[in-house]
Design a protein around this motif. Structure first.
Motif, mmCIF file in Angstrom:
data_model
loop_
_atom_site.group_PDB
_atom_site.id
_atom_site.type_symbol
_atom_site.label_atom_id
_atom_site.label_comp_id
_atom_site.label_asym_id
_atom_site.label_seq_id
_atom_site.Cartn_x
_atom_site.Cartn_y
_atom_site.Cartn_z
ATOM 1 N N MET A 222 5.716 37.171 30.342
ATOM 2 C CA MET A 222 6.480 38.390 30.083
ATOM 3 C C MET A 222 5.655 39.342 29.231
ATOM 4 N N ILE A 223 5.735 40.629 29.537
ATOM 5 C CA ILE A 223 5.089 41.645 28.725
ATOM 6 C C ILE A 223 5.881 41.831 27.435
ATOM 7 N N VAL A 224 5.184 41.889 26.307
ATOM 8 C CA VAL A 224 5.819 42.183 25.022
ATOM 9 C C VAL A 224 5.544 43.641 24.689
ATOM 10 N N ASP A 225 6.581 44.469 24.759
ATOM 11 C CA ASP A 225 6.430 45.895 24.492
ATOM 12 C C ASP A 225 7.430 46.276 23.410
ATOM 13 N N THR A 226 6.930 46.582 22.216
ATOM 14 C CA THR A 226 7.824 46.881 21.091
ATOM 15 C C THR A 226 8.578 48.187 21.288
ATOM 16 N N GLY A 227 8.183 48.976 22.271
ATOM 17 C CA GLY A 227 8.900 50.211 22.545
ATOM 18 C C GLY A 227 10.073 50.020 23.490
ATOM 19 N N ALA A 228 10.218 48.821 24.042
ATOM 20 C CA ALA A 228 11.288 48.560 24.996
ATOM 21 C C ALA A 228 12.442 47.865 24.295
ATOM 22 N N SER A 229 13.632 48.387 24.481
ATOM 23 C CA SER A 229 14.772 47.804 23.793
ATOM 24 C C SER A 229 15.554 46.822 24.649
ATOM 25 N N GLY A 230 15.270 46.739 25.939
ATOM 26 C CA GLY A 230 15.978 45.810 26.810
ATOM 27 C C GLY A 230 15.028 44.896 27.542
ATOM 28 N N THR A 231 15.505 43.714 27.917
ATOM 29 C CA THR A 231 14.714 42.757 28.686
ATOM 30 C C THR A 231 14.914 43.004 30.175
ATOM 31 N N LEU A 232 13.811 43.032 30.904
ATOM 32 C CA LEU A 232 13.803 43.302 32.336
ATOM 33 C C LEU A 232 13.138 42.134 33.042
ATOM 34 N N ILE A 233 13.833 41.485 33.962
ATOM 35 C CA ILE A 233 13.245 40.391 34.720
ATOM 36 C C ILE A 233 12.979 40.846 36.148
ATOM 37 N N THR A 234 12.078 40.149 36.824
ATOM 38 C CA THR A 234 11.751 40.506 38.201
ATOM 39 C C THR A 234 12.782 39.924 39.155
ATOM 40 N N ALA A 235 12.771 40.430 40.382
ATOM 41 C CA ALA A 235 13.673 39.911 41.409
ATOM 42 C C ALA A 235 13.371 38.442 41.693
ATOM 43 N N GLU A 236 12.094 38.088 41.660
ATOM 44 C CA GLU A 236 11.716 36.692 41.890
ATOM 45 C C GLU A 236 12.256 35.793 40.782
ATOM 46 N N ALA B 163 14.887 36.356 38.985
ATOM 47 C CA ALA B 163 16.333 36.274 39.180
ATOM 48 C C ALA B 163 16.685 35.228 40.236
ATOM 49 N N ASP B 164 15.884 35.159 41.307
ATOM 50 C CA ASP B 164 16.126 34.163 42.353
ATOM 51 C C ASP B 164 15.920 32.749 41.817
ATOM 52 N N VAL B 165 14.822 32.537 41.108
ATOM 53 C CA VAL B 165 14.514 31.205 40.583
ATOM 54 C C VAL B 165 15.576 30.751 39.582
ATOM 55 N N LEU B 166 16.016 31.684 38.733
ATOM 56 C CA LEU B 166 16.988 31.355 37.690
ATOM 57 C C LEU B 166 18.426 31.429 38.189
ATOM 58 N N VAL C 187 20.487 40.847 31.079
ATOM 59 C CA VAL C 187 19.183 41.435 31.378
ATOM 60 C C VAL C 187 19.285 42.307 32.620
ATOM 61 N N ALA C 188 18.356 43.261 32.723
ATOM 62 C CA ALA C 188 18.257 44.079 33.927
ATOM 63 C C ALA C 188 17.341 43.378 34.923
ATOM 64 N N ILE C 189 17.617 43.580 36.203
ATOM 65 C CA ILE C 189 16.838 42.948 37.275
ATOM 66 C C ILE C 189 16.098 44.036 38.038
ATOM 67 N N ALA C 190 14.774 43.970 38.018
ATOM 68 C CA ALA C 190 13.946 44.998 38.651
ATOM 69 C C ALA C 190 13.895 44.810 40.167
ATOM 70 N N GLY C 191 13.385 45.812 40.841
ATOM 71 C CA GLY C 191 13.171 45.736 42.277
ATOM 72 C C GLY C 191 11.851 45.057 42.598
ATOM 73 N N PRO C 192 11.460 45.035 43.867
ATOM 74 C CA PRO C 192 10.254 44.316 44.308
ATOM 75 C C PRO C 192 8.955 44.940 43.816
#
Length: 237
Positions: free
Chosen positions: A144-158, A160-163, A203-208
């Motif tokens: 996972m990218i650690v970006d201190t400017g981002a306030s929310g966690t974003l996971i990939t579509a893949e 989301a499928d695995v989890l 968490v938010a789920i990103a597109g492909p």
């Protein structure tokens, strides 16, 4: 009730751009905090209310901080470079997202570990931003990218499928190529970095177009983050 107010604060936070916007978000969180604080000890819901109080107060503090500082026009969006990246070194990075808050309750804050400093090895870099391994639901590890400017966690579509993350809502965001698009929101049981754990996080789920997730402020908001050459340090406040 407090849950409805939390849901309202979340929705408002998704589009908040100005100090006035964040002031309204803060008022919603304050109202939710006041309702929970009023739950009597004799109530069967008292223990749950006390647990949620710390969560709601954390989100209230975040909203108040945003309300008291200038917000630029890029704030409040997920920025994704167009095209599908092929490696962490050219993968998409994100600017700040709003802290994802469950529509039923706010996310559990990061728990204190026995040490006041959590040290996570850097396994790669995405455009100079560190990438660390993060464990989800106690079993599955993803970079996972650690970006201190981002306030929310974003996971990939893949991811989301695995989890097996099921969409429970959606948020309106902007990307580099599109504006006001909807991203699904889903609940993960836990997010863990070297012993620091957040439970029941929305968490938010990103597109492909995104191949690597983004670890946001909703996870490490209780920590001061220091990026060194080979590790990322999370210093508990």
């Amino acid at each position: 009730d407090a849950v409805s107010l939390a849901s309202s604060a979340f929705q408002l936070g998704q589009s908040a751009r100005s100090q006035d916007d964040w002031s309204l978000v803060a008022r919603r969180w304050q109202q939710a905090v006041d309702l929970l604080a009023a739950v009597p000890k004799s109530s069967a819901n008292y223990a749950t209310a006390q647990t949620k109080l710390s969560e709601y107060r954390r989100n209230l503090t975040y909203a108040q901080q945003q309300a008291n500082k200038p917000i630029d026009q890029s704030s409040g969006v997920v920025v994704v470079r167009p095209g599908r990246p092929t490696s962490p070194t050219n993968t998409a990075s994100s600017s700040s997202t709003r802290p994802p808050t469950q529509t039923r309750s706010a996310p559990t804050p990061v728990a204190k570990s026995e040490s006041s400093v959590i040290v996570a090895p850097i396994v790669a870099r995405a455009g100079g931003t560190p990438v660390i391994n993060v464990r989800f639901n106690g079993t599955t590890v993803f970079p996972m990218i650690v970006d201190t400017g981002a306030s929310g966690t974003l996971i990939t579509a893949e991811m989301a499928d695995v989890l097996n993350v099921q969409a429970t809502g959606e948020a309106k965001v902007d990307t580099a190529s599109q504006r006001n698009i909807s991203l699904p929101l889903g609940l993960v049981q836990s997010i863990e970095v070297e012993g620091a754990i957040a439970n029941d996080v929305l968490v938010a789920i990103a597109g492909p177009e995104l191949d690597i997730g983004l670890l946001g402020h909703d996870f490490f908001g209780d920590y001061d983050v220091t990026v060194r050459e080979d590790v990322v340090e999370f210093h508990h406040r």
